[in-house]
Design a protein around this motif. Structure first.
Motif, PDB file in Angstrom:
ATOM      1  N   LEU A  22      15.665 -24.208  -1.708  1.00 43.42           N
ATOM      2  CA  LEU A  22      16.277 -22.880  -1.741  1.00 43.42           C
ATOM      3  C   LEU A  22      16.525 -22.380  -0.326  1.00 43.42           C
ATOM      4  CD1 LEU A  22      14.113 -21.172  -4.510  1.00 43.42           C
ATOM      5  CD2 LEU A  22      16.349 -22.215  -4.752  1.00 43.42           C
ATOM      6  N   SER A  23      17.625 -21.692  -0.168  1.00 41.99           N
ATOM      7  CA  SER A  23      17.930 -21.060   1.118  1.00 41.99           C
ATOM      8  C   SER A  23      18.585 -19.719   0.835  1.00 41.99           C
ATOM      9  CB  SER A  23      18.849 -21.940   1.960  1.00 41.99           C
ATOM     10  OG  SER A  23      20.094 -22.082   1.319  1.00 41.99           O
ATOM     11  N   ILE A  24      18.529 -18.846   1.820  1.00 41.49           N
ATOM     12  CA  ILE A  24      19.137 -17.533   1.655  1.00 41.49           C
ATOM     13  C   ILE A  24      20.652 -17.645   1.687  1.00 41.49           C
ATOM     14  CG2 ILE A  24      19.384 -15.253   2.711  1.00 41.49           C
ATOM     15  CD1 ILE A  24      16.532 -15.525   3.679  1.00 41.49           C
ATOM     16  N   SER A  25      21.163 -18.553   2.488  1.00 37.69           N
ATOM     17  CA  SER A  25      22.601 -18.666   2.662  1.00 37.69           C
ATOM     18  C   SER A  25      22.995 -20.122   2.857  1.00 37.69           C
ATOM     19  CB  SER A  25      23.026 -17.832   3.866  1.00 37.69           C
ATOM     20  OG  SER A  25      24.348 -18.075   4.203  1.00 37.69           O
ATOM     21  N   ASN A  26      24.247 -20.408   2.569  1.00 43.16           N
ATOM     22  CA  ASN A  26      24.768 -21.748   2.818  1.00 43.16           C
ATOM     23  C   ASN A  26      25.116 -21.934   4.289  1.00 43.16           C
ATOM     24  OD1 ASN A  26      24.564 -22.594   0.143  1.00 43.16           O
ATOM     25  ND2 ASN A  26      26.550 -21.734  -0.379  1.00 43.16           N
ATOM     26  N   GLU A  27      25.177 -20.847   5.045  1.00 45.02           N
ATOM     27  CA  GLU A  27      25.523 -20.902   6.463  1.00 45.02           C
ATOM     28  C   GLU A  27      24.401 -20.265   7.277  1.00 45.02           C
ATOM     29  OE1 GLU A  27      29.379 -19.333   7.340  1.00 45.02           O
ATOM     30  OE2 GLU A  27      30.168 -20.007   5.422  1.00 45.02           O
ATOM     31  N   ALA A  28      23.816 -21.049   8.168  1.00 49.80           N
ATOM     32  CA  ALA A  28      22.689 -20.561   8.969  1.00 49.80           C
ATOM     33  C   ALA A  28      23.095 -19.387   9.855  1.00 49.80           C
ATOM     34  CB  ALA A  28      22.124 -21.687   9.818  1.00 49.80           C
ATOM     35  N   GLU A  29      24.326 -19.399  10.388  1.00 50.35           N
ATOM     36  CA  GLU A  29      24.743 -18.310  11.281  1.00 50.35           C
ATOM     37  C   GLU A  29      24.878 -16.995  10.529  1.00 50.35           C
ATOM     38  OE1 GLU A  29      29.545 -18.662  11.632  1.00 50.35           O
ATOM     39  OE2 GLU A  29      28.349 -20.173  12.655  1.00 50.35           O
ATOM     40  N   THR A  30      25.192 -17.046   9.237  1.00 47.18           N
ATOM     41  CA  THR A  30      25.269 -15.828   8.427  1.00 47.18           C
ATOM     42  C   THR A  30      23.894 -15.194   8.296  1.00 47.18           C
ATOM     43  OG1 THR A  30      27.110 -16.749   7.170  1.00 47.18           O
ATOM     44  CG2 THR A  30      25.992 -14.876   6.196  1.00 47.18           C
ATOM     45  N   ASP A  31      22.865 -16.031   8.179  1.00 50.35           N
ATOM     46  CA  ASP A  31      21.494 -15.521   8.084  1.00 50.35           C
ATOM     47  C   ASP A  31      21.056 -14.835   9.368  1.00 50.35           C
ATOM     48  OD1 ASP A  31      21.320 -16.569   5.565  1.00 50.35           O
ATOM     49  OD2 ASP A  31      20.186 -18.346   6.159  1.00 50.35           O
ATOM     50  N   HIS A  50      20.651  -4.857 -10.394  1.00 50.37           N
ATOM     51  CA  HIS A  50      21.257  -6.071 -10.954  1.00 50.37           C
ATOM     52  C   HIS A  50      20.445  -7.287 -10.501  1.00 50.37           C
ATOM     53  CE1 HIS A  50      24.736  -3.636 -12.054  1.00 50.37           C
ATOM     54  NE2 HIS A  50      24.672  -3.132 -10.846  1.00 50.37           N
ATOM     55  N   PRO A  51      19.157  -7.355 -10.900  1.00 48.26           N
ATOM     56  CA  PRO A  51      18.284  -8.410 -10.382  1.00 48.26           C
ATOM     57  C   PRO A  51      18.736  -9.828 -10.741  1.00 48.26           C
ATOM     58  CG  PRO A  51      17.191  -7.190 -12.132  1.00 48.26           C
ATOM     59  CD  PRO A  51      18.465  -6.466 -11.809  1.00 48.26           C
ATOM     60  N   GLN A  52      19.342 -10.003 -11.904  1.00 52.75           N
ATOM     61  CA  GLN A  52      19.803 -11.345 -12.273  1.00 52.75           C
ATOM     62  C   GLN A  52      20.929 -11.806 -11.349  1.00 52.75           C
ATOM     63  OE1 GLN A  52      20.639 -10.630 -16.412  1.00 52.75           O
ATOM     64  NE2 GLN A  52      18.754 -11.672 -17.032  1.00 52.75           N
ATOM     65  N   ARG A  53      21.880 -10.920 -11.092  1.00 51.59           N
ATOM     66  CA  ARG A  53      22.987 -11.265 -10.196  1.00 51.59           C
ATOM     67  C   ARG A  53      22.460 -11.523  -8.779  1.00 51.59           C
ATOM     68  NH1 ARG A  53      27.220 -14.089  -9.620  1.00 51.59           N
ATOM     69  NH2 ARG A  53      28.629 -13.294  -8.056  1.00 51.59           N
ATOM     70  N   PHE A  54      21.493 -10.728  -8.363  1.00 53.57           N
ATOM     71  CA  PHE A  54      20.863 -10.900  -7.060  1.00 53.57           C
ATOM     72  C   PHE A  54      20.269 -12.309  -6.944  1.00 53.57           C
ATOM     73  CE2 PHE A  54      17.025 -10.790  -4.463  1.00 53.57           C
ATOM     74  CZ  PHE A  54      17.498 -10.276  -3.279  1.00 53.57           C
ATOM     75  N   LEU A  55      19.501 -12.725  -7.961  1.00 56.48           N
ATOM     76  CA  LEU A  55      18.875 -14.047  -7.941  1.00 56.48           C
ATOM     77  C   LEU A  55      19.903 -15.172  -7.978  1.00 56.48           C
ATOM     78  CD1 LEU A  55      15.772 -13.482 -10.234  1.00 56.48           C
ATOM     79  CD2 LEU A  55      15.813 -13.854  -7.762  1.00 56.48           C
ATOM     80  N   ILE A  56      20.966 -14.997  -8.751  1.00 64.34           N
ATOM     81  CA  ILE A  56      22.018 -16.019  -8.821  1.00 64.34           C
ATOM     82  C   ILE A  56      22.664 -16.200  -7.452  1.00 64.34           C
ATOM     83  CG2 ILE A  56      24.322 -16.502  -9.731  1.00 64.34           C
ATOM     84  CD1 ILE A  56      23.329 -15.267 -12.400  1.00 64.34           C
ATOM     85  N   LEU A  57      23.038 -15.092  -6.816  1.00 66.89           N
ATOM     86  CA  LEU A  57      23.648 -15.177  -5.485  1.00 66.89           C
ATOM     87  C   LEU A  57      22.678 -15.784  -4.475  1.00 66.89           C
ATOM     88  CD1 LEU A  57      25.564 -11.794  -5.279  1.00 66.89           C
ATOM     89  CD2 LEU A  57      26.562 -14.076  -5.392  1.00 66.89           C
ATOM     90  N   GLN A  58      21.413 -15.429  -4.601  1.00 65.55           N
ATOM     91  CA  GLN A  58      20.407 -15.960  -3.679  1.00 65.55           C
ATOM     92  C   GLN A  58      20.238 -17.463  -3.877  1.00 65.55           C
ATOM     93  OE1 GLN A  58      16.461 -14.325  -4.152  1.00 65.55           O
ATOM     94  NE2 GLN A  58      16.146 -14.360  -1.945  1.00 65.55           N
ATOM     95  N   MET A  59      20.166 -17.920  -5.117  1.00 66.28           N
ATOM     96  CA  MET A  59      19.982 -19.352  -5.377  1.00 66.28           C
ATOM     97  C   MET A  59      21.223 -20.160  -5.011  1.00 66.28           C
ATOM     98  SD  MET A  59      17.567 -19.729  -8.700  1.00 66.28           S
ATOM     99  CE  MET A  59      18.190 -18.475  -9.781  1.00 66.28           C
ATOM    100  N   GLN A  60      22.397 -19.554  -5.133  1.00 67.82           N
ATOM    101  CA  GLN A  60      23.626 -20.252  -4.745  1.00 67.82           C
ATOM    102  C   GLN A  60      23.804 -20.275  -3.228  1.00 67.82           C
ATOM    103  OE1 GLN A  60      26.543 -17.992  -6.924  1.00 67.82           O
ATOM    104  NE2 GLN A  60      26.667 -19.528  -8.530  1.00 67.82           N
ATOM    105  N   GLY A  61      23.063 -19.427  -2.537  1.00 68.45           N
ATOM    106  CA  GLY A  61      23.188 -19.354  -1.084  1.00 68.45           C
ATOM    107  C   GLY A  61      24.334 -18.464  -0.634  1.00 68.45           C
ATOM    108  N   ASP A  62      24.848 -17.616  -1.531  1.00 72.79           N
ATOM    109  CA  ASP A  62      25.988 -16.754  -1.225  1.00 72.79           C
ATOM    110  C   ASP A  62      25.613 -15.295  -0.996  1.00 72.79           C
ATOM    111  OD1 ASP A  62      27.704 -18.909  -1.531  1.00 72.79           O
ATOM    112  OD2 ASP A  62      28.056 -18.497  -3.649  1.00 72.79           O
TER     113      ASP A  62
END
Length: 124
Positions: A22-31, A50-62
């Protein structure tokens, strides 16, 4: 969950168990880029409402990429709305600095309220 929300997870094995990478983002510079006021507000709103949407975006790295997009959109819209409102309600022609400051503050507050409702508090 629609196709857009499909999770793309990779796993690593440790001691016979699979753990997701798991990562917060797909791009390290965005983090590394700090979020501004509107990005933080959007992040907190998404997490709380919107906790479900939050988790989905977090797991996708977006997640952070989306929050930076919200920040950028909000800042651009604030500038546009402030300019439009100043054209509709020009600054008072007075030497009273407090009156001019009050007028500009009122215009910014109106623009910010519109930005919050239209951009920041809208689920992504």
């Amino acid at each position: 969950m629609d196709k857009k929300d499909t999770l793309k997870l990779s796993f690593q094995e440790r001691d016979g168990l699979l753990y997701p990478n798991l990562s917060i983002s797909n791009e390290a510079e965005t983090d590394q880029q700090p979020l501004g006021k509107y990005g933080r507000m959007a992040l907190n709103h998404l997490r709380q409402h919107h906790p479900q949407r939050f988790l989905i975006l977090q797991m996708q790295g977006d997640l952070m990429e989306k929050m930076h997009q919200v920040e950028q959109e909000a800042l651009e819209k604030m500038e546009q709305l402030t300019d439009q409102l100043l054209r509709l309600q020009p600054m008072p022609r007075t030497d009273d600095t407090l009156e001019r400051t009050r007028h500009l503050s009122q215009i910014r507050n109106t623009a910010e309220e519109l930005v919050l409702n239209d951009i920041v508090l809208k689920p992504r």
